[in-house]
Design a protein around this motif. Structure first.
Motif, mmCIF file in Angstrom:
data_model
loop_
_atom_site.group_PDB
_atom_site.id
_atom_site.type_symbol
_atom_site.label_atom_id
_atom_site.label_comp_id
_atom_site.label_asym_id
_atom_site.label_seq_id
_atom_site.Cartn_x
_atom_site.Cartn_y
_atom_site.Cartn_z
ATOM 1 N N TRP A 22 -9.946 -1.983 -19.216
ATOM 2 C CA TRP A 22 -11.343 -1.570 -19.375
ATOM 3 C C TRP A 22 -12.313 -2.737 -19.215
ATOM 4 O O TRP A 22 -13.293 -2.632 -18.504
ATOM 5 C CB TRP A 22 -11.545 -0.838 -20.702
ATOM 6 C CG TRP A 22 -11.237 0.612 -20.540
ATOM 7 C CD1 TRP A 22 -12.148 1.619 -20.407
ATOM 8 C CD2 TRP A 22 -9.955 1.232 -20.427
ATOM 9 N NE1 TRP A 22 -11.496 2.817 -20.221
ATOM 10 C CE2 TRP A 22 -10.148 2.615 -20.228
ATOM 11 C CE3 TRP A 22 -8.652 0.761 -20.471
ATOM 12 C CZ2 TRP A 22 -9.106 3.508 -20.083
ATOM 13 C CZ3 TRP A 22 -7.611 1.654 -20.323
ATOM 14 C CH2 TRP A 22 -7.849 3.011 -20.135
ATOM 15 N N HIS A 23 -12.057 -3.866 -19.887
ATOM 16 C CA HIS A 23 -12.994 -4.986 -19.719
ATOM 17 C C HIS A 23 -12.460 -6.034 -18.738
ATOM 18 O O HIS A 23 -13.100 -7.039 -18.492
ATOM 19 C CB HIS A 23 -13.414 -5.593 -21.070
ATOM 20 C CG HIS A 23 -12.406 -6.482 -21.723
ATOM 21 N ND1 HIS A 23 -11.505 -6.025 -22.652
ATOM 22 C CD2 HIS A 23 -12.181 -7.805 -21.602
ATOM 23 C CE1 HIS A 23 -10.759 -7.036 -23.078
ATOM 24 N NE2 HIS A 23 -11.149 -8.132 -22.451
ATOM 25 N N CYS A 52 -12.089 -2.207 -26.986
ATOM 26 C CA CYS A 52 -12.308 -1.204 -25.937
ATOM 27 C C CYS A 52 -11.829 0.178 -26.392
ATOM 28 O O CYS A 52 -12.459 1.184 -26.077
ATOM 29 C CB CYS A 52 -11.627 -1.611 -24.635
ATOM 30 S SG CYS A 52 -12.490 -2.956 -23.780
ATOM 31 N N ARG A 53 -10.722 0.225 -27.140
ATOM 32 C CA ARG A 53 -10.244 1.519 -27.649
ATOM 33 C C ARG A 53 -11.299 2.143 -28.552
ATOM 34 O O ARG A 53 -11.558 3.348 -28.481
ATOM 35 C CB ARG A 53 -8.922 1.349 -28.403
ATOM 36 C CG ARG A 53 -7.758 1.026 -27.501
ATOM 37 C CD ARG A 53 -6.413 1.151 -28.200
ATOM 38 N NE ARG A 53 -6.298 0.492 -29.472
ATOM 39 C CZ ARG A 53 -5.837 -0.738 -29.655
ATOM 40 N NH1 ARG A 53 -5.470 -1.475 -28.623
ATOM 41 N NH2 ARG A 53 -5.744 -1.240 -30.859
ATOM 42 N N TYR A 56 -14.661 3.089 -26.358
ATOM 43 C CA TYR A 56 -14.528 4.195 -25.410
ATOM 44 C C TYR A 56 -13.774 5.399 -25.985
ATOM 45 O O TYR A 56 -13.520 6.358 -25.270
ATOM 46 C CB TYR A 56 -13.840 3.717 -24.123
ATOM 47 C CG TYR A 56 -14.640 2.660 -23.393
ATOM 48 C CD1 TYR A 56 -15.793 3.014 -22.688
ATOM 49 C CD2 TYR A 56 -14.278 1.333 -23.445
ATOM 50 C CE1 TYR A 56 -16.542 2.053 -22.022
ATOM 51 C CE2 TYR A 56 -15.029 0.366 -22.783
ATOM 52 C CZ TYR A 56 -16.155 0.739 -22.078
ATOM 53 O OH TYR A 56 -16.886 -0.218 -21.416
ATOM 54 N N LEU A 58 -10.602 5.636 -26.906
ATOM 55 C CA LEU A 58 -9.306 5.764 -26.243
ATOM 56 C C LEU A 58 -8.195 5.958 -27.275
ATOM 57 O O LEU A 58 -8.182 5.294 -28.315
ATOM 58 C CB LEU A 58 -9.023 4.510 -25.417
ATOM 59 C CG LEU A 58 -10.081 4.187 -24.366
ATOM 60 C CD1 LEU A 58 -9.812 2.805 -23.764
ATOM 61 C CD2 LEU A 58 -10.097 5.254 -23.284
#
Length: 64
Positions: A22-23, A52-53, A56, A58
């Motif tokens: 993601w990043h 990121c989890r 977003y 996730l």
């Protein structure tokens, strides 16, 4: 007493240092998010780090 600011992974779920899809950088605590089967394209896997989890929404593959 110091408290951890990181969330604990589910028991038996591997985590480690790796590339966050993601990043697009290496990070600690990456977890497998998605597996793309080779029959539907080139195939591959996507991993995401903890920030990121959370950002977003996730859900790790092992927790589904």
């Amino acid at each position: 007493m110091d408290e951890s600011t990181q969330t604990e992974a589910a028991e038996g779920t591997p985590t480690g240092y790796g590339y966050c899809s993601w990043h697009k950088r290496f990070a600690d605590d990456v977890r497998l998010i998605d597996v793309i089967e080779q029959g539907s394209g080139s195939g591959g896997t996507h991993y995401a780090c903890s920030p990121c989890r959370e950002a977003y929404g996730l859900v790790p593959f092992a927790d589904r």
